[in-house]
Design an enzyme around this catalytic site. Structure first.
Site, mmCIF file in Angstrom:
data_model
loop_
_atom_site.group_PDB
_atom_site.id
_atom_site.type_symbol
_atom_site.label_atom_id
_atom_site.label_comp_id
_atom_site.label_asym_id
_atom_site.label_seq_id
_atom_site.Cartn_x
_atom_site.Cartn_y
_atom_site.Cartn_z
ATOM 1 N N SER A 45 0.836 -1.200 0.000
ATOM 2 C CA SER A 45 0.000 0.000 0.000
ATOM 3 C C SER A 45 0.873 1.254 0.000
ATOM 4 C CB SER A 45 -0.955 -0.054 1.199
ATOM 5 O OG SER A 45 -1.942 0.939 1.110
ATOM 6 N N ASP A 140 -8.898 -6.382 -4.661
ATOM 7 C CA ASP A 140 -8.364 -5.220 -3.937
ATOM 8 C C ASP A 140 -9.214 -3.995 -4.250
ATOM 9 O OD1 ASP A 140 -6.820 -3.034 -2.967
ATOM 10 O OD2 ASP A 140 -5.003 -4.234 -3.140
ATOM 11 N N HIS A 174 -7.065 -6.090 -0.089
ATOM 12 C CA HIS A 174 -5.931 -5.194 0.136
ATOM 13 C C HIS A 174 -5.249 -5.577 1.453
ATOM 14 C CE1 HIS A 174 -3.728 -1.464 -0.514
ATOM 15 N NE2 HIS A 174 -3.886 -1.178 0.765
#
Length: 345
Positions: A45, A140, A174
């Site tokens: 991320s 995601d 995610h």
């Protein structure tokens, strides 16, 4: 607006007061000088974005990178709106501007080339020898696969195709994928580590460094060193970095760590020690491989600020307009940490 701002400030204060130091940790010391080599980076991320910009800016020192749910270098272009609508879907709104090719990879490559020509980052020719491992979850919802596809296209400007490995997973959300710890693979939630039956840390380390010895397990056999990050960035917390960071030292790297490798693992938003304690450091999957392959793992820590309430790394200029260059505050701080650990001036 005023009430919302006050609530956000109170939340930041609560995180700072309650979680500034991990339970059971002594006062942090100094990062020990060592002589490790073969520096590589990875991240999830915002940590993925940080790993990309660190690798590109310091390409002469880094040999490869593993990126989970990140995007191309300078994707946000120093603009929060671009960061949360084009490079990710983090506005909280039911729509997002992410689209195939939406980051405009060719223009980002032009910016990269200008930065290199202006000596703000290392020469892009260094990237030709790097090894790149990429991962995207098809589910995601934060950094959709379209952004990761653009990252692959970006790397192809500089890295031979045979040096790039791109993995996807049809049901991964995610999170950092592991084969032993975390939420179900399709879950979005803290600590943003999901058991997908996929050992991302092992795969990326193996792709970057080559064949590795099998890991003995997932319980760390080495020790964690807590150190002051203020030494590398004075008043670090005011610049989005925590007062302390962590180094994992496997059994074979005690002393000066000669003939050991060094890997930097950048956590994602809401994933630093303030938010998840030691969950990321212990369970992201790196330490078991570090134990059997003599790899030091540096876990630098971002921190919350008023303009960065989720404890993300600076990949859109919340603290520093030079955030993606060698002179960026956070970039320079982590680089100095790696220099301490590799014995470089």
């Amino acid at each position: 607006m005023i009430i919302s701002a006050l609530l956000r400030l109170l939340a930041l204060l609560a995180v700072f007061v309650c979680s500034a130091v991990l339970p059971g940790q002594a006062e942090p010391g100094s990062l020990p000088p060592m002589r490790a080599g073969q520096l590589s980076v990875s991240g999830l991320s915002s940590g993925g974005y940080m790993a990309v910009q660190f690798e590109v800016a310091f390409s002469a020192s880094v040999m490869g990178a593993g990126i989970v749910a990140g995007g191309p270098y300078f994707c946000a272009r120093g603009n929060l709106g671009t960061a949360v609508t084009v490079c990710s879907c983090t506005t909280g709104l039911p729509w997002c501007g992410v689209s195939p090719g939406g980051t405009n990879v060719s223009s980002l490559a032009d910016i990269t080339n200008r930065n290199a020509a202006g000596d703000r980052i290392d020469a892009t020719s260094n990237l030709a020898g790097h090894r790149i491992w990429l991962f995207s979850g098809r589910w995601d919802t934060v950094v959709p696969t379209a952004v990761m596809n653009d990252l692959q296209d970006y790397y192809r400007f500089y890295v031979p195709p045979e040096n790039i490995r791109y993995r996807t997973h049809r049901s991964a959300e995610h999170a950092m994928p592991t084969d032993f710890f975390g939420n179900q693979c399709s879950v979005l939630g803290s600590p943003y580590i999901n058991n997908c039956g996929l050992d991302a840390a092992g795969e990326l380390l193996g792709w970057i460094y080559g064949a590795l010895n099998p890991k003995n397990g997932n319980t760390p056999a080495g020790r964690f060193v807590e150190f002051s990050q203020d030494e590398f960035l004075p008043d670090a917390r005011s610049h989005g970095m925590a007062a302390t960071g962590f180094l994992y030292v496997p059994p074979g790297c005690e002393g000066d760590g000669a003939e050991c490798r060094l890997h930097v693992a950048f956590h994602g938003c809401k994933q630093n020690a303030d938010f998840v304690g030691d969950a990321y450091m212990r369970n992201a999957g790196y330490n078991g491989w570090a134990d059997t392959n003599r790899i030091l793992v540096l876990y630098p820590q971002a921190a919350t600020t008023f303009s960065n309430p989720n404890g993300c790394w600076d990949w859109w200029s919340y603290d520093d307009r030079s955030y993606a260059e060698r002179s960026g505050r956070q970039m320079r701080a982590v680089k100095r940490m790696t220099e301490r650990l590799t014995g470089q001036p």
